[in-house]
Design an enzyme around this catalytic site. Structure first.
Site, PDB file in Angstrom:
ATOM      1  N   HIS A 144      70.498  46.414  72.771  1.00  0.00           N
ATOM      2  CA  HIS A 144      71.510  45.670  73.517  1.00  0.00           C
ATOM      3  C   HIS A 144      72.701  46.616  73.668  1.00  0.00           C
ATOM      4  CE1 HIS A 144      72.856  41.792  75.014  1.00  0.00           C
ATOM      5  NE2 HIS A 144      73.998  41.923  74.369  1.00  0.00           N
ATOM      6  N   LYS A 198      75.576  37.879  82.399  1.00  0.00           N
ATOM      7  CA  LYS A 198      76.725  38.763  82.137  1.00  0.00           C
ATOM      8  C   LYS A 198      76.168  40.169  81.990  1.00  0.00           C
ATOM      9  CE  LYS A 198      79.526  39.062  77.995  1.00  0.00           C
ATOM     10  NZ  LYS A 198      80.514  38.371  77.152  1.00  0.00           N
ATOM     11  N   LYS A 242      76.662  44.015  80.854  1.00  0.00           N
ATOM     12  CA  LYS A 242      77.491  44.849  79.990  1.00  0.00           C
ATOM     13  C   LYS A 242      77.657  46.188  80.679  1.00  0.00           C
ATOM     14  CE  LYS A 242      78.456  42.540  76.260  1.00  0.00           C
ATOM     15  NZ  LYS A 242      79.859  42.339  75.872  1.00  0.00           N
ATOM     16  N   GLU A 266      85.308  40.530  82.392  1.00  0.00           N
ATOM     17  CA  GLU A 266      85.777  40.302  81.013  1.00  0.00           C
ATOM     18  C   GLU A 266      86.347  41.592  80.428  1.00  0.00           C
ATOM     19  OE1 GLU A 266      82.902  37.945  78.856  1.00  0.00           O
ATOM     20  OE2 GLU A 266      83.583  38.723  76.926  1.00  0.00           O
ATOM     21  N   LYS A 271      85.673  32.342  70.651  1.00  0.00           N
ATOM     22  CA  LYS A 271      84.691  32.751  69.636  1.00  0.00           C
ATOM     23  C   LYS A 271      85.257  32.332  68.286  1.00  0.00           C
ATOM     24  CE  LYS A 271      83.020  36.730  72.227  1.00  0.00           C
ATOM     25  NZ  LYS A 271      82.944  38.181  72.380  1.00  0.00           N
ATOM     26  N   GLU A 331      77.687  31.314  76.068  1.00  0.00           N
ATOM     27  CA  GLU A 331      76.739  32.432  75.947  1.00  0.00           C
ATOM     28  C   GLU A 331      76.165  32.486  74.529  1.00  0.00           C
ATOM     29  OE1 GLU A 331      78.873  36.162  76.581  1.00  0.00           O
ATOM     30  OE2 GLU A 331      80.152  35.747  74.854  1.00  0.00           O
TER      31      GLU A 331
HETATM   32  C1  MUC Z   1      81.371  40.431  73.886  1.00  0.00           C
HETATM   33  O1  MUC Z   1      82.135  41.354  74.028  1.00  0.00           O
HETATM   34  O2  MUC Z   1      81.548  39.454  74.600  1.00  0.00           O
HETATM   35  C2  MUC Z   1      78.899  38.680  73.757  1.00  0.00           C
HETATM   36  C3  MUC Z   1      77.770  38.711  74.513  1.00  0.00           C
HETATM   37  C4  MUC Z   1      77.239  39.984  74.421  1.00  0.00           C
HETATM   38  O3  MUC Z   1      76.246  40.425  74.967  1.00  0.00           O
HETATM   39  O4  MUC Z   1      78.056  40.733  73.641  1.00  0.00           O
HETATM   40  C5  MUC Z   1      79.019  39.907  73.055  1.00  0.00           C
HETATM   41  C6  MUC Z   1      80.326  40.515  72.827  1.00  0.00           C
HETATM   42 MG    MG Z   2      83.333  40.281  75.649  1.00  0.00          MG
END
Ligand code: MUC
Ligand code: MG
Length: 376
Positions: A19, A164, A166, A221, A270, A324
């Protein structure tokens, strides 16, 4: 019934695939698990996670355990877990920061208090508004083709229709291309958001967000480092696409400042970051009062930690961006006998006593670092 013991374990559980985030690639996720036992032998369990040691934020699993053992546990022993709010208020006076450490003990007390009354934890948090909540998935395999395949498969299984992505690792222009290819492949069936995890400076962010906004991304984000609050405000002012504060939105005080000065216009909740479930509700109230949209975030906890998130998210009125809490689907294994249920693009809020999860002690023992000798 008084608290007899507080045990903290660090576990490393492998993921089903790497991941990849901007600052770290997870292949095994390190979680911190708390077990709080009362004099009758009833146990409350909870979990928090950090990402890549200290690469997401200041908390590390090792520091969480050390600080609980040394500085927080003495405030809990001999106390009634039903008094979790009072106990945590006292802890807040004696221990600064340490939100992850506070979250895991508060949540374990809530699990224990709810189990002792044989009710779901959400009833201690005001009662549930939702039976289920929309569930995003993070595409982060590190490979565009593989992400597209994964997204198509998950759409077909009716598991997720919010993705989402990354980004932030490597060339920002390639990041944009990666996102646009995924939108071209699945954008007609799914909502696509991105998480930069602080990787860009403001100049790069201005260029990339414009391209992402034009390309149909529906939320960005934490594009800038946490310290760059004013930069976040300028991006929020400039773009129509929502700018979400994640790493910068921790305490109620942070979130108040973010909403007041519009250092973003939506917040990733969170419980780990905020210091527990009650603090999460306060943060949600500040966001709601200022018209900020909410996202039910994750630190990538397994079934136990995700069930605690589900319990509090069920009590919060609106999640404009969904949730999420997909962690259980990314882990190769779990430490609970049962699991969270996912159905029709949503996560179902568990209804059992406490967080509704039954601990599998053999699995805890199997994945725990060196403390398994005390696990009976
Ligand atoms: C984050 O930064 O949001 C949440 C979902 C994911 O894939 O990583 C986390 C951390
Ligand atoms: Mg984040």
């Amino acid at each position: 019934m008084k608290i007899r013991s507080v045990d903290i374990y660090i576990l490393d559980i492998p993921t089903v695939r790497p991941h990849q985030l901007s600052m770290h690639t997870i292949t095994a996720q390190s979680i911190v698990v708390a077990r709080i036992t009362n004099e009758g032998g009833l146990e409350g369990w909870a979990e928090v996670a950090t990402i890549g040691g200290a690469s997401y934020g200041e908390g590390t699993p090792e520091a969480i355990k050390a600080n609980i053992d040394q500085y927080i546990t003495p405030h809990l022993l001999g106390r009634n877990p039903n008094d979790f709010s009072k106990i945590m208020f006292e802890v807040s006076k004696a221990v600064r920061g340490n939100h992850f450490a506070k979250a895991v003990v508060e949540e374990a007390m809530i699990d224990l208090a709810a189990k002792s009354k044989n009710i779901p934890a959400y009833e201690l948090l005001g009662g549930k508004i939702h039976d289920s909540l929309p569930l995003a998935w993070t595409l982060a395999s590190g490979d565009t083709g593989r992400d597209i395949e994964e997204a198509k498969e998950l759409l077909q299984q009716k598991r997720h229709k919010i993705f989402k992505l990354k980004i932030g690792k490597g060339d920002p222009y390639k990041n944009v291309e990666h996102v646009l290819k995924i939108i071209a492949a699945v954008g007609d069936q799914a909502r696509v958001t991105v998480d930069v995890n602080q990787a860009w400076d403001e100049t790069i962010a201005n260029y990339c967000i414009e391209a992402l906004q034009d390309g149909g991304v529906s939320m960005v984000e934490q594009p800038l480092p946490t310290w760059n609050y004013e930069g976040m405000a300028r991006l929020t002012e400039r773009f129509k696409v929502p700018i979400m504060a994640d790493e910068s939105a921790n305490s109620v005080h942070d979130v108040f400042q973010i909403t007041k000065h519009r250092y973003g216009n939506c917040i990733a909740l969170k419980p780990c970051k905020h210091g527990g479930l009650m603090e999460t509700k306060k943060v949600a109230a500040i966001a709601e009062g200022s018209g900020f949209g909410l996202y039910g975030g994750t630190m990538i906890e397994s079934s136990l930690g995700s069930a605690a998130c589900a319990a509090v998210y069920a009590t919060i009125s609106e999640f404009e961006f969904g949730t999420e809490i997909f962690g259980p689907l990314l882990f190769k294994d779990r430490i609970t006998v049962n699991d969270l249920q996912f159905e029709n693009f949503e996560v179902i809020i568990p209804d059992g006593p406490g967080f509704g999860m039954e601990i599998d002690l053999d699995k805890v023992r199997h994945y725990a670092r060196d403390y398994s000798y005390s696990l009976s």
